[in-house]
Design a protein around this motif. Structure first.
Motif, short mmCIF file in Angstrom:
data_model
loop_
_atom_site.label_atom_id
_atom_site.label_comp_id
_atom_site.label_asym_id
_atom_site.label_seq_id
_atom_site.Cartn_x
_atom_site.Cartn_y
_atom_site.Cartn_z
N VAL A 292 -1.20 -4.46 -5.39
CA VAL A 292 -0.78 -3.09 -5.08
C VAL A 292 -2.01 -2.20 -4.98
CG1 VAL A 292 0.73 -1.16 -5.68
CG2 VAL A 292 1.32 -3.49 -6.43
N LEU B 208 9.89 -2.17 -6.72
CA LEU B 208 9.18 -3.20 -7.46
C LEU B 208 10.14 -4.21 -8.08
CD1 LEU B 208 6.41 -1.02 -9.16
CD2 LEU B 208 6.07 -2.75 -7.38
N ASP C 83 0.87 -1.17 0.00
CA ASP C 83 0.00 0.00 0.00
C ASP C 83 0.91 1.23 0.00
OD1 ASP C 83 -2.13 1.72 0.23
OD2 ASP C 83 -2.47 1.35 2.37
#
Length: 592
Positions: free
Chosen positions: A137, A122, A72
């Motif tokens: 995500v 990422l 998040d």
């Protein structure tokens, strides 16, 4: 495929490789042993520190072992006060350091900063996933389009699993002309060909749905342009869902079959033109006894699943193996239905996420624990995503941990189904990590008394709390004196295999780390001679590969790779023994 470009991209696309490997230092006072003998045995971990550095520190232990990732990240609304602080050697990026990112129009390169922050994280997160793993995500409209482009570039467009729309259901009293009451959860597979998702049913599914019983069924008659009509012969013995059946052949209006074949009309227009007709058309009487047709019957219609029906008939009406067991039967009115029974349980996952509680309710629950956090995700939402992405014995990773909802959801699911899911959480802010994340998970695990004075029982479980320690290598590229055998073993195994060390060798127990043999990967055994692993039974505490020492190494019938300080065996003999020697620290491919 179109690609996304932004200020600083060239400087960050490989930045994850430049991030140093660090040690993790346990903080026992903030850990929670829970049901285990000690916190390390719980299998759960909370790490305080910059998540880029923490992910790199965790990689040697968990690479290729995580089934489900949920993150998040900052939505980049301009109200979050997040700061870009990555140590990237780029003048255009260095001027951002320590500067709070403002709203649209206030910080003109705010999207560039967000992209520079997200890209290397990422890249590292991808390395944690198993081949059948998935990443979720959370994001909103501020960066959703940029996030999709990043994930397309890093994971591959073909690996998009879904873009869920979460109906937030919270307050929509805002100043926009259109009230926004949704966010997104973007899901990508590590490899869409091998990804495995849970057998879950959307909780909004009607209670009378057959999905809850573990099967799906529906009529297969479907007329229209994409479903050319054809005749199928149902043999004697075709299943019927009633004990007996006796229906005459259909009365077929003049021109109906021609209209079906030539105009390809769907069922409703055909019924409007030709009256109340039923599909499929019965070209013969339909007679059944004992739950089966007693004689063949020809039927005519457009079909939604004609090839599978024909396979079923050709196979003697034996169920087909097709995402479960697929069979067909006639209803009491002569309609053909398919029935799919799911061998591994039913599954119905829809792209709109509704009725998974709200941020406001989660915040209120935290306040009942005596914990304040402004925007916590509801545990019901995260628990549902985990149920999709992970099974009962899997590892779940959250590198933007915040209030610790992911850990709460994991413990809740374990308590409900007796599972052994494990979590890894990373939280950057020291105060939040100590006073919110760890404290919440500790209270959820042990139980607590809420603001009303009611006792809330604990869910069980525990965690080890760690902070980031010193780099694995010093400024000259040498192994730090503080590095223990187990820590270097994880790193060596990661360099050799790209994977985290097997669970037993990653253990803190002496019995699991008492051998120089780290494991076997692709028939290749990997050994580490370091820090007196052989109890000083040979030169330099067993760190030098010598002929006598060879007899002390655990046997392996195949190629061997040995890491050590020096090698006293000639190259020809090493080749004859199928041994590759790699000198520490130079063969660890870490630049000084």
């Amino acid at each position: 495929m179109p690609s996304l470009n932004w200020i600083g991209k060239d400087a960050v696309v490989k930045h994850h490789k430049d991030v140093p490997f660090r040690l993790l230092e346990p903080v026992q006072s903030l850990s929670c042993a829970g049901d285990a003998d000690n916190a390390a045995d719980s299998g759960n971990l909370i790490v305080q520190g910059d998540n880029l550095l923490a992910l790199k520190a965790l990689l040697p232990r968990y690479a290729g072992q995580v089934k489900c990732i949920y993150i998040d990240p900052p939505y980049n609304t301009g109200n979050e006060g997040w700061v870009y602080n990555d140590n990237v050697n780029s003048p255009e990026i260095r001027r951002w350091l320590g500067e709070v990112v403002g709203k649209e129009g206030e910080t003109l390169d705010r999207h560039d900063r967000w992209l520079c922050m997200m890209y290397p994280r990422l890249m590292l997160l991808k390395q944690f996933l198993r081949e059948d793993g998935v990443i979720f995500v959370s994001i909103d409209d501020n960066e959703q389009h940029h996030l999709r482009s990043l994930l397309d570039e890093i994971f591959g467009r073909k690996n998009l699993l879904a873009q869920f729309v979460w109906n937030t259901e919270g307050h929509t009293d805002n100043q926009f002309l259109v009230k926004v009451n949704h966010e997104y959860v973007v899901a990508y597979a590590r490899d869409i060909r091998t990804v495995e998702v849970g057998n879950v049913i959307d909780p909004n599914t009607r209670q009378e749905s057959n999905l809850w019983a573990g099967f799906a069924e529906n009529s297969i008659t479907k007329n229209g342009p994409g479903n050319p009509p054809s005749e199928i012969l149902l043999p004697a013995g075709f299943p019927v869902d009633s004990e007996s059946l006796s229906i005459g052949a259909s009365e077929i209006p003049h021109g109906l079959i021609e209209a079906m074949i030539e105009e390809r009309l769907s069922s409703n227009p055909l019924k409007r033109r030709f009256g109340n007709i039923q599909f499929p058309l019965r070209l013969d009487p339909m007679e059944a006894s004992g739950g089966k047709l007693t004689k063949p019957c020809r039927v005519f219609s457009g079909w939604a699943n004609r090839k599978k029906l024909q396979q079923f008939v050709d196979g003697g009406c034996t169920p087909l193996s097709d995402d479960g067991l697929l069979s067909f039967y006639l209803s009491s009115s002569g309609v053909i239905y398919y029935r799919r029974e799911h061998e591994e349980g039913p599954r119905s996952i829809v792209s709109v996420l509704r009725n998974f509680s709200t941020t406001e309710k989660m915040r209120s629950e935290l306040e009942g624990m005596g914990i304040s956090f402004k925007y916590p995700k509801p545990k019901e939402l995260i628990a549902y995503l985990i149920a999709i992405g992970a099974d009962s014995g899997d590892i779940i990773l959250d590198s933007f941990a915040g209030s610790g909802t992911t850990a709460h959801a994991v413990l809740k699911q374990n308590a409900e189904d007796g599972g052994n899911r494990r979590f890894i959480l990373v939280e950057m802010d020291d105060g939040i990590a100590r006073n919110v994340t760890a404290e919440r998970v500790k209270r959820v695990a042990r139980g607590y008394t809420n603001a009303k004075g009611d006792a809330v029982p604990g869910l069980g479980g525990g965690f080890q709390f760690c902070k980031l320690g010193k780099p694995l290598f010093d400024a000259r590229g040498h192994i730090s004196n503080e590095v223990r055998f187990a820590e270097l073993a994880r790193f060596v195994w990661f360099i050799e295999t790209g994977m985290g060390l097997p669970a037993s060798r990653a253990s803190h127990k002496a019995a699991d780390t008492a051998s120089p043999l780290l494991g076997v990967h692709d028939r290749r055994a990997v050994y580490l001679l370091y820090n007196g692993i052989l109890k000083d039974r040979s030169i330099d505490g067993g760190n030098v590969l010598t002929t006598p020492l060879l007899d002390l190494l655990p046997a392996h019938d195949g190629p061997r790779v040995v890491y050590g300080a020096r090698c006293a065996i000639g190259a020809d003999r090493l080749r004859a023994l199928a041994i590759t020697f790699k000198q520490l620290p130079y063969h660890l491919r870490v630049a000084p």
